[in-house]
Design a protein around this motif. Structure first.
Motif, PDB file in Angstrom:
ATOM      1  N   ASP A  48       8.406  10.035 -30.855  1.00  9.11           N
ATOM      2  CA  ASP A  48       7.780   8.469 -30.128  1.00  9.11           C
ATOM      3  C   ASP A  48       8.167   7.461 -31.893  1.00  9.11           C
ATOM      4  O   ASP A  48       9.441   6.995 -32.199  1.00  9.11           O
ATOM      5  N   SER A  49       7.655   7.784 -32.834  1.00 10.79           N
ATOM      6  CA  SER A  49       7.683   7.127 -33.841  1.00 10.79           C
ATOM      7  C   SER A  49       8.625   7.471 -34.494  1.00 10.79           C
ATOM      8  O   SER A  49       9.669   7.220 -35.082  1.00 10.79           O
ATOM      9  N   SER A  50       9.028   9.087 -34.734  1.00 15.36           N
ATOM     10  CA  SER A  50       9.940   9.389 -35.319  1.00 15.36           C
ATOM     11  C   SER A  50      11.281   8.618 -34.646  1.00 15.36           C
ATOM     12  O   SER A  50      13.130   8.330 -35.708  1.00 15.36           O
ATOM     13  N   ASP A  51      11.848   8.555 -33.333  1.00 12.75           N
ATOM     14  CA  ASP A  51      12.873   8.129 -33.133  1.00 12.75           C
ATOM     15  C   ASP A  51      12.822   6.291 -33.084  1.00 12.75           C
ATOM     16  O   ASP A  51      13.849   6.306 -33.945  1.00 12.75           O
ATOM     17  N   ALA A  52      11.888   5.973 -33.405  1.00  7.70           N
ATOM     18  CA  ALA A  52      12.235   4.494 -34.021  1.00  7.70           C
ATOM     19  C   ALA A  52      12.380   4.477 -35.457  1.00  7.70           C
ATOM     20  O   ALA A  52      12.841   3.502 -36.103  1.00  7.70           O
ATOM     21  N   ALA A  53      11.857   5.388 -36.788  1.00  2.58           N
ATOM     22  CA  ALA A  53      11.905   5.209 -37.646  1.00  2.58           C
ATOM     23  C   ALA A  53      13.561   6.093 -37.871  1.00  2.58           C
ATOM     24  O   ALA A  53      13.736   5.340 -38.318  1.00  2.58           O
ATOM     25  N   ALA A  54      13.696   6.831 -36.714  1.00  2.88           N
ATOM     26  CA  ALA A  54      15.452   7.522 -37.308  1.00  2.88           C
ATOM     27  C   ALA A  54      16.398   6.255 -36.914  1.00  2.88           C
ATOM     28  O   ALA A  54      17.897   6.774 -37.495  1.00  2.88           O
ATOM     29  N   SER A  55      16.289   5.009 -35.984  1.00  2.50           N
ATOM     30  CA  SER A  55      16.623   3.954 -35.545  1.00  2.50           C
ATOM     31  C   SER A  55      17.427   3.043 -37.207  1.00  2.50           C
ATOM     32  O   SER A  55      18.515   2.826 -36.533  1.00  2.50           O
ATOM     33  N   THR A  56      16.790   3.693 -38.097  1.00  2.78           N
ATOM     34  CA  THR A  56      17.122   2.867 -39.073  1.00  2.78           C
ATOM     35  C   THR A  56      18.024   3.566 -40.051  1.00  2.78           C
ATOM     36  O   THR A  56      18.496   2.541 -40.882  1.00  2.78           O
ATOM     37  N   TYR A  57      18.326   4.189 -39.393  1.00  2.00           N
ATOM     38  CA  TYR A  57      19.910   5.375 -40.152  1.00  2.00           C
ATOM     39  C   TYR A  57      21.243   5.067 -39.554  1.00  2.00           C
ATOM     40  O   TYR A  57      21.010   4.510 -38.410  1.00  2.00           O
TER      41      TYR A  57
END
Length: 153
Positions: A48-57
């Motif tokens: 879930d946290s990597s999805d949130a971080a990945a959304s910044t690409y």
């Protein structure tokens, strides 16, 4: 046919070893099974946290070049990838080594990398040995770090 005494002892020792190994594997398996739920719960939250971080690409095409050291000397590798919805939809690695052996390993890596990374989140990319190439990943991972910096929204 009657076995000599020393062969009977070896046979008994082998059977005992198998039983001990079986018992050890069995208890290791139950330890693994009990630790699996606890380790899978954090990975779900880290997903879930990597999805949130990945959304910044930002979606798009990116490329980077990186170098690494191997027994043949310094080698460079070029990485091109396409991001769509924060995931790698295409990747291409261009071998740039000048040493013949290094170039051969880079070519092996290039031929196997797509199946390792396509469909994965950019944040989840961190490869190791691919297609028998044990050092090219060093340059690949460095190039991915550069691409992550370029792709930040």
């Amino acid at each position: 046919m009657k076995l000599p005494a020393h062969k009977k002892m070896l046979s008994a020792a082998a059977a005992a070893s198998v039983m001990l190994l079986t018992a050890a594997c069995g208890s290791g398996g139950s330890d693994d099974a009990s630790s699996t739920p606890s380790s899978s719960a954090p990975s779900a939250s880290s997903d879930d946290s990597s999805d949130a971080a990945a959304s910044t690409y930002k979606d798009g095409d990116y490329e980077a070049e990186a170098s690494y050291v191997n027994p043949g000397g310094d080698s460079k590798v070029k990485v091109e990838l396409t991001l769509a919805d924060n995931k790698v939809s295409k990747v291409e690695v261009t071998p740039e080594a000048t040493d013949g052996t290094s170039k051969s390993f880079q070519e092996k890596f290039a031929s196997g990398i797509s199946s390792e990374v396509v469909g994965k989140s950019l944040d989840d990319l961190k490869v190791d040995k691919v297609a028998g190439s044990s050092l090219t990943h060093l340059g690949f991972n460095e190039a991915i770090d550069k691409i992550k910096a370029d792709a930040k929204a």
